[in-house]
Design an enzyme around this catalytic site. Structure first.
Site, PDB file in Angstrom:
ATOM      1  N   ASP A  91       1.414  -0.287   1.935  1.00 52.15           N
ATOM      2  CA  ASP A  91       1.253   0.975   2.659  1.00 52.15           C
ATOM      3  C   ASP A  91       1.690   0.819   4.113  1.00 52.15           C
ATOM      4  O   ASP A  91       2.581   0.022   4.413  1.00 52.15           O
ATOM      5  CB  ASP A  91      -0.201   1.437   2.551  1.00 52.15           C
ATOM      6  CG  ASP A  91      -0.313   2.962   2.484  1.00 52.15           C
ATOM      7  OD1 ASP A  91      -0.033   3.611   3.509  1.00 52.15           O
ATOM      8  OD2 ASP A  91      -0.681   3.486   1.425  1.00 52.15           O
TER       9      ASP A  91
ATOM     10  N   HIS B  75      -2.711   5.447   7.660  1.00 54.10           N
ATOM     11  CA  HIS B  75      -2.761   5.702   6.221  1.00 54.10           C
ATOM     12  C   HIS B  75      -3.146   4.464   5.424  1.00 54.10           C
ATOM     13  O   HIS B  75      -3.988   4.522   4.520  1.00 54.10           O
ATOM     14  CB  HIS B  75      -1.400   6.231   5.758  1.00 54.10           C
ATOM     15  CG  HIS B  75      -1.388   6.804   4.378  1.00 54.10           C
ATOM     16  ND1 HIS B  75      -1.057   6.073   3.261  1.00 54.10           N
ATOM     17  CD2 HIS B  75      -1.657   8.045   3.933  1.00 54.10           C
ATOM     18  CE1 HIS B  75      -1.122   6.827   2.189  1.00 54.10           C
ATOM     19  NE2 HIS B  75      -1.478   8.048   2.563  1.00 54.10           N
TER      20      HIS B  75
ATOM     21  N   SER C  47      -3.520  10.198  -2.332  1.00 55.37           N
ATOM     22  CA  SER C  47      -3.460   8.886  -1.675  1.00 55.37           C
ATOM     23  C   SER C  47      -4.785   8.159  -1.748  1.00 55.37           C
ATOM     24  O   SER C  47      -4.828   6.928  -1.744  1.00 55.37           O
ATOM     25  CB  SER C  47      -3.090   9.054  -0.196  1.00 55.37           C
ATOM     26  OG  SER C  47      -1.706   9.098  -0.020  1.00 55.37           O
TER      27      SER C  47
END
Length: 945
Positions: A180, A236, A393
């Site tokens: 990620d 994220h 996600s």
């Protein structure tokens, strides 16, 4: 007491913007493919054919034809993509040899699809693809959502994580690869959970000899360094890591589903301008470095890639890794990559009520669902902050954490069995009102971690592969198909496994759809190759129909049953003429070879089963430098879309004039509707192919052009643009012109064993324009194909007839016809033959055969009598009188033999009788063509000696 930080709306808007590909295009900039997917300029991937494995080198391939092709695309770097992976190639069925994969850096001005086509022509490449960049799946939470209520991590209760931890709490040896946007090494809920590579401490030396220096705390694949700290504008990866592997029982913050399981931070988004997306490189690294579960909370629509599927297969099959991916936040039924690849657990997001998330992607490719709203997790702006977030996600890492627990609980399970256990223990959520419309499209149900780690009585089988015969990308109305499937039993033994195929589409009927595999032990396989499923496509099918087939797997004795789905494309927006040696794709909107610029839809143009010959081709119609109608490229990667379909391309069931006939109708818009950017014509397109010699090497394309405007089109130009790419090196082709036969042709001077071309057959005055790749040329395709360039290529007659001499270049040609005028609502016919042959002499013979066949067997349009022209006697002994009315003015007459040769050409004066002397010609049928200011008129003439 956990500390929570609520984000501002501005922050989330910023994140949302970061997730969207830019719309403004500049040369060399990433190109949007679909939401969340962009194409990287100047970079491609190719896979070497296994037969050339011995010629593979770390910095190139010792295959002359491929080296030539690489030089032709301006390659500045050719590197074996995964040199370290050579030692771990597995012998398991479906395993992937990554040593055959190469990455190429090439001229950024060249269209990636064009560069890929040129590498394929070398014959040494199994596939060549652009590189895609996949974006993180941000989905802003409602800023008014209260994430500090007593419910806290409500989702842990929904998925039964608390009780699952009574069965197993995982193990520190179980590592989840969080691929990620990087991490925060010092966050209080992550610091203790990071998997360190103690074989390579930070000392400037590659101590473990894995090709990475000081990869002690993960790796940054975007910037190629050992610092996986998150980039400045994104947390994220930190959010995702907390969901899967946040520390438990440390008296702080939140609890990750994986409990004791650790995570490896692998950063894939750049922090520097020189960096680039590194998601699939990170998958290989994670698999090679011991991750048994990998989480991918990123992706996008479109851009399916065999390279990406190979990487997935390498991790899942070679290294037995469970791969989990977010299904996307599109609120649509579509394929989303990498989640929709084989060997991936695709996870859709749910509301706290277990109903489909507001923005959740849903499809038959989804395997499982999990909560995806108000997911409380680590934030990462400091070492002790937390936030509630939403989107697939954050549903995916809940499943990744659960997969890690299952692997600890059942160490004997392989990756496919772990996925089966998760599916077979999920809770059914389709009875909920909000989910009834999505039956079968939210996977097996909502994740239940307790059942996944506790139940040992599950059965599950899986269709591992399927093959349709005949092997095609899409199927036509009336086709009969055979479907062979291989099934593997994954969990407990079954006693009498039965597979039933049913069609969910009214346009695909199953004639024989049962297969009894019988008793299968755990991991045993079976196939129905001896008695394949039989299917029939309906006689009438809407355009581009996706027909879904459902495999129902059932073992009545154990009560096991499960569904699996596959999709078959029916009635595509093109037809393929394949009656002879020249296999040609004809679309419904005037293009040849392929529907799109990336050559993903269509079967191209091929000769005798060889490599694709045409990168792009199609019809051009123009009447001025600003009024041009076509569906060809303009400024790459865009294309003009002037023509729209009125009657899609179809193969006629009952042919009249040829062994194979295709038909389509399309038109553009009236100039008044497009600020005079279009011509205003309707086009009836007819194609003919024959199976017998000497007509096996060409296809005739006939265009009936009708003026839809209230004005006379003066002049009118029509022609075929053909960007030929011939092996072994598409950048060393030569374009020529045979004026006697009105034949434009292309060949490779270094290997002159294949000639291709277009011959003008009828309609207007022939023209040709040969284009080279020189930036100084009047027409340069390297920076697009402008409207003005298109008109120039149609209207220049034969002044630019050749290109690429003597050594060759990347060439294209426009073979056209100039029509002096076309009155309102009047029509004219323009016809061409597309040809191929092993030599120029044979190509010329083929051109003559095409002219003969068209002149003799197809109706001659616009006969002389229609214009008041007299031709007598007919039949004749060779002395023929031609009388041209005064109203038509002067004209030019040509007499064409049955072989397509012009045997007589002379001027004709109006108002008087002109003798045509054919006494020296052999007896037979000839065509007399009279070109006047009002058009070209033709009639057959029989000469009897």
């Amino acid at each position: 007491m956990a500390r929570f930080l609520l984000c501002s709306l501005l922050f989330w808007v910023t994140l949302g913007l970061l997730a969207q590909p830019g719309t403004a295009q500049v040369p060399g900039a990433p190109t949007p493919v679909g939401s969340g997917t962009t194409l990287e300029p100047g970079r491609l991937i190719f896979r070497l054919k296994p037969a050339y494995a011995a010629q593979a080198r770390a910095n190139g391939v010792a295959v002359t034809a491929l080296q030539t092709a690489l030089a032709g695309v301006g390659a500045t770097s050719v590197q074996q993509k995964f040199p370290q992976a050579q030692e771990v190639a597995s012998k398991r069925p479906g395993a992937v040899d990554l040593s055959l994969l190469y990455q190429v850096e090439f001229d950024r001005r060249l269209a990636p699809e064009k560069a890929c086509q040129q590498l394929l022509l070398s014959g040494a490449v199994e596939y060549a693809e652009p590189r895609y960049s996949r974006q993180p799946l941000y989905l802003p939470n409602d800023p008014l959502a209260d994430s500090t209520t007593a419910s806290g991590q409500y989702y842990l209760k929904n998925i039964r994580a608390y009780r699952a931890w009574d069965v197993t709490q995982g193990d520190t040896s179980m590592v989840i690869g969080i691929i990620d946007g990087g991490t925060r090494y010092t966050h209080e809920d992550l610091a203790s959970q990071i998997q360190y590579n103690r074989l390579d401490p930070i000392d400037g030396i590659d101590n473990d000899h894995d090709g990475y220096i000081d990869n002690y705390r993960g790796w940054d694949f975007a910037d190629n360094d050992n610092d996986a700290t998150r980039e400045a504008n994104s947390v994220h990866g930190i959010l995702v890591a907390g969901c899967a592997a946040g520390a438990v029982n440390n008296g702080k913050g939140i609890a990750g589903v994986g409990f004791k399981c650790r995570f490896m931070p692998l950063k894939i988004y750049p922090s520097t301008p020189a960096g680039s997306f590194g998601g699939f490189e990170a998958i290989v690294y994670a698999a090679d470095h011991g991750c048994q579960v990998i989480n991918l909370s990123w992706g996008g629509e479109g851009g399916r890639s065999q390279f990406e599927q190979d990487i997935i297969n390498y991790a899942a099959i070679n290294h037995d890794v469970v791969i989990v991916a977010a299904a996307g936040n599109t609120n649509d039924d579509l394929d989303f990559y990498p989640a929709s690849y084989n060997n991936v657990i695709s996870v859709a997001s749910l509301l706290p009520s277990d109903e489909k998330g507001t923005n959740a992607t849903y499809s038959r490719r989804v395997d499982l669902s999990a909560p995806g709203l108000q997911i409380l997790t680590t934030f990462g702006n400091n070492d002790s902050d937390y936030i509630a977030v939403g989107g697939s996600s954050f549903a995916a890492p809940l499943v990744a954490g659960a997969a890690a627990l299952v692997r600890v609980r059942f160490p004997q399970f392989n990756a496919a069995q772990v996925a089966a256990q998760l599916r077979q223990t999920a809770d059914n959520i389709y009875q909920l009102p909000g989910n009834t419309a999505y039956a079968g499209k939210l996977g097996a149900g909502r994740l239940n971690v307790l059942r996944a780690v506790a139940l040992t009585d599950r059965h599950s089988a899986r269709i591992m592969s399927s093959t349709i015969t005949p092997a095609r990308a899409a199927f036509l109305p009336g086709d009969a198909l055979q479907l062979t499937a291989e099934v593997q039993n994954l969990l407990l033994p079954v006693t009498n496994l039965r597979i039933t195929v049913t069609s969910l589409s009214p346009y695909l009927a199953v004639q024989q759809g049962t297969f009894t595999a019988g008793a299968l032990a755990t991991l045993q396989r079976a196939t129905n190759s001896a008695t394949p499923f039989r299917l029939d496509v309906a006689g009438t099918v809407p355009l581009n129909t996706s027909a879904v087939l459902r495999y129902h797997l059932e073992d009545a004795a154990t009560g096991y049953q499960e569904d699996q789905y596959t999709t078959v494309l029916l009635n595509p927006d093109y037809v393929v003429l394949d009656a002879n040696n020249l296999r040609l794709t004809l679309t419904s909107r005037g293009k040849l070879g392929y529907v799109t610029l990336n050559n993903s839809i269509g079967e191209g143009v091929r000769y005798k089963g060889g490599a694709p010959l045409l990168y792009e081709g199609g019809l051009l119609v123009a009447t001025s430098p600003t009024r041009v109608s076509n569906n060809l490229r303009n400024n790459w990667p865009k294309a003009d879309q002037s023509f729209y379909s009125l009657a899609r391309a179809t193969l006629r069931d009952q042919t009249v004039r040829a062994d194979q006939e295709a038909y389509a109708v399309f038109r553009d818009s009236l100039p008044g509707d497009t600020r005079s950017r279009t011509v205003g014509v309707q086009v009836r397109q007819v194609a003919y192919a024959w199976a017998a010699d000497p007509h096996r090497d060409y296809v005739i394309l006939e265009y009936h052009l009708t003026n839809l405007t209230p004005d006379t089109l003066r002049p009118l130009h029509a022609g075929l643009f053909m960007d030929w790419d011939l092996a072994p090196d598409a950048t060393r082709n030569t374009a020529g012109w045979d004026s006697t036969r009105a034949l434009a042709y292309v060949y490779a001077p270094a290997s002159p064993n294949l000639f291709v071309g277009v011959k003008h057959l009828v309609g207007g005055k022939p023209s040709v324009y040969s284009i080279t790749d020189a930036p100084t040329a009047p027409v340069y395709l390297g920076n697009g194909f402008t409207t003005a360039e298109k008109f120039l290529s149609l209207s220049s007659g034969t002044r630019n007839a050749t290109a690429g001499f003597p050594l060759g270049a990347d060439v294209a040609q426009v073979t056209g016809a100039a029509i002096p005028r076309l009155a309102p609502h009047d029509s004219v016919v323009v016809a061409f033959a597309v040809l191929a042959a092993p030599s120029l002499a044979q190509l010329q013979t083929t051109a003559e055969a095409a002219q003969s066949r068209y002149s003799l067997l197809l109706p001659v349009r616009a006969p002389l009598a229609k214009a008041g022209i007299q031709l007598y006697p007919n039949p004749s002994n060779g002395r023929v009188q031609l009388v041209l009315p005064s109203s038509l003015g002067s004209a030019r007459v040509q007499v064409i033999s049955a072989l397509g040769q012009v045997v007589l050409s002379q001027s004709v004066t109006s108002g008087a009788s002109t003798l045509l002397n054919l006494t020296q010609q052999a007896a037979g049928i000839y065509v007399v063509q009279v070109a006047t200011a009002a058009g070209v008129f033709s009639q057959r003439l029989a000469v009897q000696q």
